[in-house]
Design an enzyme around this catalytic site. Structure first.
Site, PDB file in Angstrom:
ATOM      1  N   HIS A 199       1.151  -1.172   0.004  1.00 50.54           N
ATOM      2  CA  HIS A 199       0.047   0.311  -0.196  1.00 50.54           C
ATOM      3  C   HIS A 199       0.747   1.108   0.110  1.00 50.54           C
ATOM      4  O   HIS A 199       2.094   1.510   0.915  1.00 50.54           O
ATOM      5  CB  HIS A 199      -0.729   0.459   1.263  1.00 50.54           C
ATOM      6  CG  HIS A 199      -1.775   1.201   1.502  1.00 50.54           C
ATOM      7  ND1 HIS A 199      -3.468   1.116   0.869  1.00 50.54           N
ATOM      8  CD2 HIS A 199      -1.598   2.082   1.641  1.00 50.54           C
ATOM      9  CE1 HIS A 199      -4.003   2.620   1.132  1.00 50.54           C
ATOM     10  NE2 HIS A 199      -3.400   3.247   1.014  1.00 50.54           N
ATOM     11  N   CYS A 200       0.827   2.177  -1.223  1.00 53.96           N
ATOM     12  CA  CYS A 200       1.619   3.687  -1.275  1.00 53.96           C
ATOM     13  C   CYS A 200       1.048   4.332  -0.971  1.00 53.96           C
ATOM     14  O   CYS A 200      -0.076   4.679  -1.158  1.00 53.96           O
ATOM     15  CB  CYS A 200       1.559   3.329  -2.660  1.00 53.96           C
ATOM     16  SG  CYS A 200       2.407   5.292  -2.680  1.00 53.96           S
ATOM     17  N   VAL A 201       1.296   5.552   0.270  1.00 56.15           N
ATOM     18  CA  VAL A 201       0.633   6.314   1.278  1.00 56.15           C
ATOM     19  C   VAL A 201       1.026   7.381   0.354  1.00 56.15           C
ATOM     20  O   VAL A 201      -0.291   7.808   0.497  1.00 56.15           O
ATOM     21  CB  VAL A 201       1.722   6.715   2.482  1.00 56.15           C
ATOM     22  CG1 VAL A 201       0.878   7.800   3.269  1.00 56.15           C
ATOM     23  CG2 VAL A 201       1.890   4.891   3.820  1.00 56.15           C
ATOM     24  N   GLY A 204      -1.922   6.432  -2.344  1.00 58.47           N
ATOM     25  CA  GLY A 204      -2.940   6.907  -1.049  1.00 58.47           C
ATOM     26  C   GLY A 204      -3.841   5.439  -1.949  1.00 58.47           C
ATOM     27  O   GLY A 204      -4.973   5.342  -2.399  1.00 58.47           O
TER      28      GLY A 204
END
Length: 353
Positions: A199-201, A204
């Site tokens: 999950h790439c912050v 998003g």
């Protein structure tokens, strides 16, 4: 009286702020959710960071402005790369990684359509004199078709696992859906993702089978842009034009920050290139011993790899469906992958095909 007016004015001000807040939430629904609001703020921060790095150059670097007048194509190509990188960022952040629920819906709808067409074709035709009447309960028919659709998804997924695998062991406890191999539940998105990577912050969103290729191209563009921007900053220090000390301090701070970002991007690009060539994901590489169907496979064996060339081809050119799923390799295929390479294997490009 003055206090009353002051209180009325304060109340009016609060009402005005509340109306303004409701209007903003109506036009920007993402601001009502704290998680989406933080993602929105991160996107704004990343865009502003890009604009600051490029804006400082074009405002204070007189050599760059002079070079732009002499060789406009140089600056045009740089600005095109800048715009393409930001566009790729928003395309990737808005793309779907391929959710299990969406894939299940597609499979179920296709199976229901086939069953409905099959049942319709098998219905007896009415007689010419109209004495024969065929009554069909549409609700019961819909329930039967829906049940068959759910069974179709379960059968499709279970066929991807070795025989004897328990249905309970491959069912997500959060989504209550049967997970195909390489899928994982993301607690940030609260959904199961096909071929989950991470999950790439900053984006998003999750990175999965549906948008991993876009993510790689975004990293590639961001790395090239950072490298070019760093070169322009170094050329700024090489120029003979005298500049104030505070400008040097700002440029050094920006250049040092850019240097660390560039190192991170280069390592990230190399890491994901390695994952692509071996057909792995970040989650599978990091948590291999915790994944049930990978824990008994030796470390040097890549169970889903089809060879470097075919892995690269399928990653770049065979992304026709973001719901494509890969079955677990058979015992015979794993034994073949365990076999050490020989000279004839190298000559026949076994590692590539």
């Amino acid at each position: 009286m003055g206090a009353l007016c002051g209180g009325g004015g304060g109340g009016l001000s609060r009402d005005t702020l509340d109306r303004f807040s409701d209007r903003c939430l109506r036009f920007f629904p993402c601001l009502s959710d704290p998680a989406r609001r933080s993602t929105f703020c991160l996107r704004i921060a990343l865009v502003m960071l890009h604009l600051i790095y490029v804006g400082v150059l074009f405002i204070f670097d007189k050599d760059l402005i002079h070079k732009t007048k002499q060789q406009p194509w140089y600056t045009i190509i740089y600005l095109l790369l800048f715009a393409a990188t930001l566009a790729q960022y928003f395309v990737t952040s808005g793309s779907s990684p391929g959710y299990v629920l969406d894939a299940m819906r597609v499979v179920n709808e296709a199976d229901i359509s086939r069953n409905r067409a099959s049942m319709t074709s098998k219905q007896p035709a009415s007689s010419k004199n109209g004495d024969v009447v065929v009554t069909i309960d549409s609700n019961q028919l819909g329930r039967n078709l829906l049940g068959r659709g759910m069974m179709a998804w379960t059968k499709l997924v279970m066929d991807m696992y070795p025989s004897g695998t328990s249905l309970r062991s491959v069912t997500c406890t959060y989504c209550d859906v049967v997970q195909p191999p390489r899928a994982k539940h993301c607690h940030d998105c609260d959904k199961c993702v096909l071929q989950f990577d991470h999950h790439c912050v900053w984006l998003g969103t999750c990175i999965g089978h549906g948008n991993h290729c876009r993510f790689w191209w975004y990293i590639c563009g961001e790395t090239a842009l950072s490298l070019w921007t760093g070169t322009l900053y170094i050329q700024f220090f090489k120029s003979d034009i005298s500049k104030p000390w505070w400008l040097y301090a700002i440029m050094i701070l920006l250049l040092v920050t850019l240097f660390f970002c560039l190192i991170f991007l280069l390592l990230l690009l190399l890491f994901h290139s390695y994952l692509i060539l071996t057909n792995q994901t970040t989650y599978e590489l990091v948590r291999r011993r915790r994944i049930q169907y990978l824990r008994n496979i030796p470390e040097r064996v890549y169970p889903f790899s089809k060879g470097a060339c075919r892995n690269l081809y399928e990653f770049c050119f065979a992304q026709s469906s973001k719901y494509r799923m890969e079955p677990l390799p058979t015992a015979q295929e794993l034994e073949e992958k365990l076999r050490p390479y020989t000279c004839s294997d190298v000559l026949s490009c076994r590692c590539c095909c």
